[in-house]
Scaffold this motif. Structure first.
Motif, PDB file in Angstrom:
ATOM      1  N   PHE A  15       0.787  -1.293  -0.068  1.00  0.00           N
ATOM      2  CA  PHE A  15      -0.168  -0.022  -0.009  1.00  0.00           C
ATOM      3  C   PHE A  15       0.819   1.020   0.074  1.00  0.00           C
ATOM      4  CE2 PHE A  15      -2.457  -3.309   2.241  1.00  0.00           C
ATOM      5  CZ  PHE A  15      -3.702  -3.431   1.337  1.00  0.00           C
ATOM      6  N   PHE A  18       4.556   0.742   1.783  1.00  0.00           N
ATOM      7  CA  PHE A  18       4.229  -0.072   2.801  1.00  0.00           C
ATOM      8  C   PHE A  18       3.868  -1.676   2.240  1.00  0.00           C
ATOM      9  CE2 PHE A  18       1.403  -1.946   5.864  1.00  0.00           C
ATOM     10  CZ  PHE A  18       2.589  -2.273   7.220  1.00  0.00           C
ATOM     11  N   ALA A  20       2.442  -4.701   3.173  1.00  0.00           N
ATOM     12  CA  ALA A  20       1.669  -5.276   4.002  1.00  0.00           C
ATOM     13  C   ALA A  20       1.776  -6.874   4.150  1.00  0.00           C
ATOM     14  CB  ALA A  20       0.127  -5.123   3.949  1.00  0.00           C
ATOM     15  N   PRO A  39       0.295 -11.271  15.248  1.00  0.00           N
ATOM     16  CA  PRO A  39      -0.307 -10.081  15.839  1.00  0.00           C
ATOM     17  C   PRO A  39      -0.904  -9.182  14.922  1.00  0.00           C
ATOM     18  CG  PRO A  39       1.951  -9.908  15.456  1.00  0.00           C
ATOM     19  CD  PRO A  39       1.818 -11.395  14.938  1.00  0.00           C
ATOM     20  N   SER A  40      -1.797  -8.176  15.390  1.00  0.00           N
ATOM     21  CA  SER A  40      -2.389  -7.164  14.736  1.00  0.00           C
ATOM     22  C   SER A  40      -1.517  -6.650  13.785  1.00  0.00           C
ATOM     23  CB  SER A  40      -3.318  -6.416  15.492  1.00  0.00           C
ATOM     24  OG  SER A  40      -3.953  -5.542  14.900  1.00  0.00           O
ATOM     25  N   GLY A  41      -2.142  -6.160  12.697  1.00  0.00           N
ATOM     26  CA  GLY A  41      -1.027  -5.618  11.584  1.00  0.00           C
ATOM     27  C   GLY A  41      -0.052  -6.511  10.667  1.00  0.00           C
ATOM     28  N   CYS A  42      -0.293  -7.746  10.956  1.00  0.00           N
ATOM     29  CA  CYS A  42       1.214  -8.550  10.392  1.00  0.00           C
ATOM     30  C   CYS A  42       0.797  -8.645   9.101  1.00  0.00           C
ATOM     31  CB  CYS A  42       1.326  -9.654  11.103  1.00  0.00           C
ATOM     32  SG  CYS A  42      -0.150 -10.906  11.038  1.00  0.00           S
ATOM     33  N   GLY A  43      -0.477  -8.586   8.364  1.00  0.00           N
ATOM     34  CA  GLY A  43      -0.884  -8.730   7.116  1.00  0.00           C
ATOM     35  C   GLY A  43      -1.434 -10.101   6.800  1.00  0.00           C
ATOM     36  N   LYS A  44      -2.169 -10.887   7.803  1.00  0.00           N
ATOM     37  CA  LYS A  44      -2.601 -12.078   7.781  1.00  0.00           C
ATOM     38  C   LYS A  44      -4.110 -11.846   6.805  1.00  0.00           C
ATOM     39  CE  LYS A  44      -4.232 -12.068  12.465  1.00  0.00           C
ATOM     40  NZ  LYS A  44      -3.645 -10.615  13.028  1.00  0.00           N
ATOM     41  N   THR A  45      -4.908 -10.854   7.354  1.00  0.00           N
ATOM     42  CA  THR A  45      -6.204 -10.684   6.518  1.00  0.00           C
ATOM     43  C   THR A  45      -5.805 -10.072   5.290  1.00  0.00           C
ATOM     44  OG1 THR A  45      -7.092  -9.765   8.777  1.00  0.00           O
ATOM     45  CG2 THR A  45      -8.107  -9.397   6.759  1.00  0.00           C
ATOM     46  N   THR A  46      -4.669  -9.350   4.783  1.00  0.00           N
ATOM     47  CA  THR A  46      -4.716  -8.905   3.596  1.00  0.00           C
ATOM     48  C   THR A  46      -4.403 -10.210   2.674  1.00  0.00           C
ATOM     49  OG1 THR A  46      -3.776  -6.858   4.257  1.00  0.00           O
ATOM     50  CG2 THR A  46      -2.970  -7.525   2.105  1.00  0.00           C
ATOM     51  N   GLU A 161     -11.075 -14.372  11.377  1.00  0.00           N
ATOM     52  CA  GLU A 161     -11.673 -14.434  12.773  1.00  0.00           C
ATOM     53  C   GLU A 161     -12.733 -14.908  12.971  1.00  0.00           C
ATOM     54  OE1 GLU A 161      -9.216 -13.170  15.291  1.00  0.00           O
ATOM     55  OE2 GLU A 161      -7.851 -11.821  14.218  1.00  0.00           O
TER      56      GLU A 161
HETATM   57  P1  ATP Z   1      -5.667  -7.359  12.102  1.00  0.00           P
HETATM   58  O1  ATP Z   1      -5.495  -8.578  12.915  1.00  0.00           O
HETATM   59  O2  ATP Z   1      -5.597  -6.227  13.329  1.00  0.00           O
HETATM   60  O3  ATP Z   1      -6.828  -7.347  11.269  1.00  0.00           O
HETATM   61  P2  ATP Z   1      -4.023  -8.232  10.057  1.00  0.00           P
HETATM   62  O4  ATP Z   1      -2.671  -8.976  10.607  1.00  0.00           O
HETATM   63  O5  ATP Z   1      -4.964  -9.078   9.772  1.00  0.00           O
HETATM   64  O6  ATP Z   1      -4.369  -7.362  11.497  1.00  0.00           O
HETATM   65  P3  ATP Z   1      -3.944  -6.490   7.867  1.00  0.00           P
HETATM   66  O7  ATP Z   1      -5.293  -6.158   7.872  1.00  0.00           O
HETATM   67  O8  ATP Z   1      -3.461  -7.569   6.844  1.00  0.00           O
HETATM   68  O9  ATP Z   1      -3.233  -6.800   9.059  1.00  0.00           O
HETATM   69  O10 ATP Z   1      -3.155  -5.298   7.343  1.00  0.00           O
HETATM   70  C1  ATP Z   1      -1.712  -5.320   7.114  1.00  0.00           C
HETATM   71  C2  ATP Z   1      -1.268  -3.872   7.271  1.00  0.00           C
HETATM   72  O11 ATP Z   1      -1.454  -3.234   6.058  1.00  0.00           O
HETATM   73  C3  ATP Z   1      -1.726  -3.151   8.298  1.00  0.00           C
HETATM   74  O12 ATP Z   1      -0.726  -2.122   9.033  1.00  0.00           O
HETATM   75  C4  ATP Z   1      -2.702  -2.355   7.969  1.00  0.00           C
HETATM   76  O13 ATP Z   1      -2.765  -1.216   8.234  1.00  0.00           O
HETATM   77  C5  ATP Z   1      -2.231  -2.171   6.256  1.00  0.00           C
HETATM   78  N1  ATP Z   1      -3.295  -1.876   5.509  1.00  0.00           N
HETATM   79  C6  ATP Z   1      -4.410  -2.877   5.264  1.00  0.00           C
HETATM   80  N2  ATP Z   1      -5.008  -2.472   4.273  1.00  0.00           N
HETATM   81  C7  ATP Z   1      -4.832  -1.334   3.686  1.00  0.00           C
HETATM   82  C8  ATP Z   1      -5.166  -0.221   2.611  1.00  0.00           C
HETATM   83  N3  ATP Z   1      -6.293  -0.816   2.091  1.00  0.00           N
HETATM   84  N4  ATP Z   1      -4.586   0.667   2.605  1.00  0.00           N
HETATM   85  C9  ATP Z   1      -3.550   1.087   3.400  1.00  0.00           C
HETATM   86  N5  ATP Z   1      -2.838   0.141   4.441  1.00  0.00           N
HETATM   87  C10 ATP Z   1      -3.689  -1.140   4.676  1.00  0.00           C
END
Ligand code: ATP
Length: 371
Positions: A15, A18, A20, A39-46, A161
């Protein structure tokens, strides 16, 4: 070997500047219950959203069933997704919710009925067909979402989740149920969670992520027993990390000198003599012994003299019912966590504050980490 159902090759998602998700390679076999954990923000949901087709990889490719998913929209992929919020239609009954996707796909009514009936049986919602979502508990709404996804017979079910909106007790009950359902239907599940207990309890294999990078892929027990690095050791369960120097390394045995402790390990060490390493010791693998004047220290079997033994004092303990967690301050001044089962507590009252103790562990217990 058969081609894995899902093949993720060098996938990045940026993004702006950055990353992700950073150069992930991963293969998931048909029929697995795979958890993406971190952990939160590690990129797993992406990463999950890229499998679903809701995000497009910046680099790399994703193959499902041998087919490159580039340009394939979400509704044309052999996947279905269950979201964190369940996303059920509030104005439809349970059976209408579950049958909705089949109706859109033009499945004939007779077949639709059978499939909806079977799916509701699978998630144990039979008898609640005519209810609306607001007449259901959180756990039941979750099952509706699950039935709605499974009724379409996807090759892969993506779960974001899936239990996080449930209260603690229900969440625990649903863990085993979800694993049983997965086993029964045989559909490949890919689940995202930040809850390590949840991942370990349900998944057949887990991928641990940190800062967009896949750190390790292994079965739950291998992640716990043989973590690949400090991040995984620390993220999965509780751990004591001794940083030290590898002073002796012979045919996979090793002596690590670490902050006043001598750690002898009899397995899994590959040449890194002289370098910094970490010995990771789980709290339940350390034994506590009474330490008294004039009584010699216990000698852990299989370790050279003076290794795998530390003198300390009980600084704190937390009684947790089935076990007690002790914090022991060693004479070297570091705090070591020790977990002791209370199975025999009726004959053994444990250890008290300020009591002198010995800590010992088997040469098989520590995992040696190079990073
Ligand atoms: P959580 O458990 O909090 O959902 P996660 O591990 O699933 O966290 P992601 O949602 O994959 O994390 O996000 C990974 C990183 O990418 C985060 O820092 C998030 O802020 C960033 N991110 C996700 N989607 C976007 C987007 N559309 N634009 C910019 N940054 C994004």
């Amino acid at each position: 070997m058969a081609e894995p159902l899902i093949r993720i090759e060098g996938v990045c998602k940026r993004f702006g500047d950055f990353a992700a998700v950073d150069t992930v390679d991963l293969a998931i076999e048909e029929g697995e219950f795979f958890a993406l954990l971190g952990p939160s923000g590690c990129g797993k949901t992406t990463l999950l959203r890229m499998l679903a087709g809701l995000e497009v990889p910046t680099e790399g490719r994703i193959l499902i069933d041998g087919k490159d998913m580039e340009g394939v929209p979400p509704n044309k992929r052999p996947v279905n997704m269950v979201f964190q919020s369940y996303a059920v239609f509030p104005h439809m009954t349970v059976e209408q919710n579950v049958g909705y996707g089949l109706r859109i796909d033009g499945v004939p009514e007779k077949e639709r009925r059978t499939r909806v009936h079977d799916a509701l049986g699978l998630v144990k919602l039979d008898g609640l067909e005519k209810r609306k979502p607001d007449q259901l508990s959180g756990g039941q709404r979750q099952r509706v979402a699950l039935a709605r996804a499974l009724v379409k017979r996807p090759r892969v079910l993506l779960l974001d989740e899936p239990l996080s909106a449930l209260d603690a007790k229900l969440r625990e009950a649903m863990r085993s149920e979800l694993a049983i359902i997965q086993d029964k239907v045989g559909v490949t599940f890919v689940m995202v969670t930040h809850d390590q207990d949840e991942a370990l309890a349900m998944a057949t294999r887990c991928g641990v992520m940190n800062k967009g990078v896949l750190q390790q892929v292994a079965t739950p027990s291998d992640l716990y027993e043989y973590p690949a690095n400090r991040f995984v050791a620390d993220f999965i369960g509780s751990v004591n990390l001794f940083e030290g120097r590898l002073v002796q390394d012979e045919s996979s045995q090793a002596l690590i000198e670490a902050e006043g402790a001598r750690v002898w390990v009899d397995h899994g060490v590959t040449g890194a003599t002289g370098g910094t390493v970490w010995a990771a010791l789980r709290p339940e693998k350390i034994e506590l012994h009474h330490r008294e004047e004039g009584v010699p220290a216990p000698a852990p079997a299989g370790a050279p003299e003076g290794a795998n033994i530390l003198a300390g004092t009980v600084k704190h303990y937390s009684y947790l019912g089935s076990e007690t967690v002790y914090e022991i301050e060693t004479t070297g001044g570091r705090v070591v966590k020790v977990l002791r089962s209370n199975v025999r507590r009726y004959e053994d009252r444990g250890f008290d504050y300020d009591q002198p103790v010995w800590l010992s562990w088997s040469p098989q217990s520590p995992a040696v980490l190079l990073s």
